[in-house]
Design an enzyme around this catalytic site. Structure first.
Site, short mmCIF file in Angstrom:
data_model
loop_
_atom_site.label_atom_id
_atom_site.label_comp_id
_atom_site.label_asym_id
_atom_site.label_seq_id
_atom_site.Cartn_x
_atom_site.Cartn_y
_atom_site.Cartn_z
N ASP A 1 0.84 -1.21 0.00
CA ASP A 1 0.00 0.00 0.00
C ASP A 1 0.87 1.25 0.00
O ASP A 1 0.36 2.38 -0.03
CB ASP A 1 -1.02 -0.01 1.15
CG ASP A 1 -0.37 -0.05 2.53
OD1 ASP A 1 0.87 -0.18 2.61
OD2 ASP A 1 -1.12 0.03 3.52
N SER A 2 2.21 1.06 -0.04
CA SER A 2 3.12 2.18 -0.30
C SER A 2 2.80 2.80 -1.66
O SER A 2 3.26 3.89 -1.97
CB SER A 2 4.58 1.70 -0.28
OG SER A 2 4.74 0.55 -1.09
N ASP B 1 -0.93 -6.16 0.09
CA ASP B 1 -1.33 -5.48 1.33
C ASP B 1 -2.84 -5.33 1.43
O ASP B 1 -3.50 -4.96 0.46
CB ASP B 1 -0.74 -4.06 1.35
CG ASP B 1 0.52 -3.98 2.18
OD1 ASP B 1 0.68 -4.79 3.11
OD2 ASP B 1 1.34 -3.09 1.89
N LYS C 1 -1.08 -9.37 3.29
CA LYS C 1 -0.30 -8.83 4.41
C LYS C 1 -1.15 -7.84 5.16
O LYS C 1 -1.83 -7.02 4.55
CB LYS C 1 0.98 -8.16 3.87
CG LYS C 1 1.74 -7.38 4.94
CD LYS C 1 3.18 -7.09 4.52
CE LYS C 1 3.40 -5.82 3.76
NZ LYS C 1 3.01 -4.58 4.46
N GLU D 1 -1.08 -5.21 8.81
CA GLU D 1 -0.30 -4.65 9.91
C GLU D 1 -0.95 -5.14 11.21
O GLU D 1 -2.14 -4.97 11.41
CB GLU D 1 -0.29 -3.12 9.80
CG GLU D 1 0.42 -2.67 8.53
CD GLU D 1 0.50 -1.17 8.36
OE1 GLU D 1 0.15 -0.42 9.29
OE2 GLU D 1 0.94 -0.75 7.28
N GLU E 1 9.33 -4.01 10.26
CA GLU E 1 9.76 -2.74 9.67
C GLU E 1 10.34 -1.83 10.74
O GLU E 1 9.71 -1.59 11.78
CB GLU E 1 8.57 -2.04 8.98
CG GLU E 1 8.97 -0.67 8.42
CD GLU E 1 8.00 -0.08 7.41
OE1 GLU E 1 6.99 -0.73 7.07
OE2 GLU E 1 8.25 1.05 6.97
O1 KIV Z 1 3.61 -1.06 1.58
C1 KIV Z 1 4.78 -1.45 1.49
O2 KIV Z 1 5.46 -1.26 0.47
C2 KIV Z 1 5.37 -2.14 2.61
C3 KIV Z 1 6.87 -2.22 2.62
C4 KIV Z 1 7.41 -0.93 3.14
C5 KIV Z 1 7.36 -3.35 3.39
O3 KIV Z 1 4.70 -2.56 3.50
#
Ligand code: KIV
Length: 247
Positions: free
Chosen positions: A34-35, A73, A102, A104, A171
């Site tokens: 989600d970056s 994510d 994934k 958090e 992280e």
């Molecule tokens: O969203 C993302 O790219 C991430 C990485 C920073 C591990 O979670």
């Protein structure tokens, strides 16, 4: 790979072209992170990213990834209870082609992960600095710096493995804490800004190509110093595998 002691090289990607380059360059895990809220959409956090955004980018990546595992994510507030988490993870897998999702997590998400795992959804739990909590944290600082905070994160890791998580991503935690987590759990631990003692490393693709808008994280490294993007990614994979990155 972690049982064989082989380092796991991971990178983010958000589109089909880069997914193909990463896949062919030997990247083991492609994370549709989600970056993308920052590096693709230009926001200053991941909070505004929607499920539809994740499904769109995930389907672009998963179509072109032939050997790498595609992890996707779950965006902010898409897993706040069990039913919502199951519904949204199913969409990421069925519509987005995700092979693992994934989220958090702390121990608070154990029940959600337990249920997802029981339903056949592979889960990566993201611990330590959790960017979706940025407005609670007040900044992107290193986590687990005092003994109590480090113990909390270690206990989170243990609980989330027990709940059925298949992979941990840590992280921006202190390096000794990452090493301790890696020694304690039996599932693989992927680090970002967490030091060498992890089973694998991940970075944001734009950071290793030196095209990040704004500040590049101090733990990232620009591999596009000469040659091609393909060579830059091959160099990154080779350095993760040999242990030359991170220093
Ligand atoms: O969203 C993302 O790219 C991430 C990485 C920073 C591990 O979670």
């Amino acid at each position: 790979m972690s049982k064989r002691g082989e380092k796991i090289a991971c990178l983010t990607a958000y589109d089909a072209s880069f997914a193909q380059v990463l896949d062919q360059a030997g990247v083991d895990i492609i994370l549709v992170g989600d970056s993308l809220g920052m590096v693709i959409q230009g926001h200053n956090s991941t909070v505004s990213v929607s499920m539809d955004d994740m499904i769109y980018h995930s389907s672009c990546v998963s179509l072109m990834s032939k050997r790498a595992l595609v992890v996707v994510d779950m965006p902010f507030m898409s897993y706040s209870n069990i039913d919502q988490a199951l519904f949204n993870a199913t969409r990421l897998m069925q519509e987005g082609g995700a092979q693992m999702v994934k989220l958090e997590a702390t121990q608070r998400q154990s029940e959600i992960i337990e249920e997802m795992s029981a339903c056949g959804i592979p889960v990566c739990a993201h611990l330590g600095l959790r960017p979706q909590y940025i407005h609670k944290l007040g900044g992107y600082q290193r986590q687990g710096k005092d003994i109590e905070a480090a113990e909390d994160i270690l206990q989170d890791a243990i609980s989330l493995e027990k709940a059925g998580a298949d992979l941990l991503l840590v992280e921006c935690i202190t390096h000794p804490l990452a090493a301790k987590i890696q020694q304690t759990v039996s599932i693989p631990v992927i680090g970002i800004g967490a030091g060498k003692d992890c089973d694998g490393q991940i970075l944001v693709l734009q950071d290793i190509l030196g095209i990040t808008a704004g500040k590049t994280p101090s733990f990232a490294k620009n591999y596009l110093t000469s040659g091609s993007i393909q060579m830059a990614i091959e160099d990154y994979v080779a350095e993760v595998k040999s242990g030359a990155f991170p220093r």
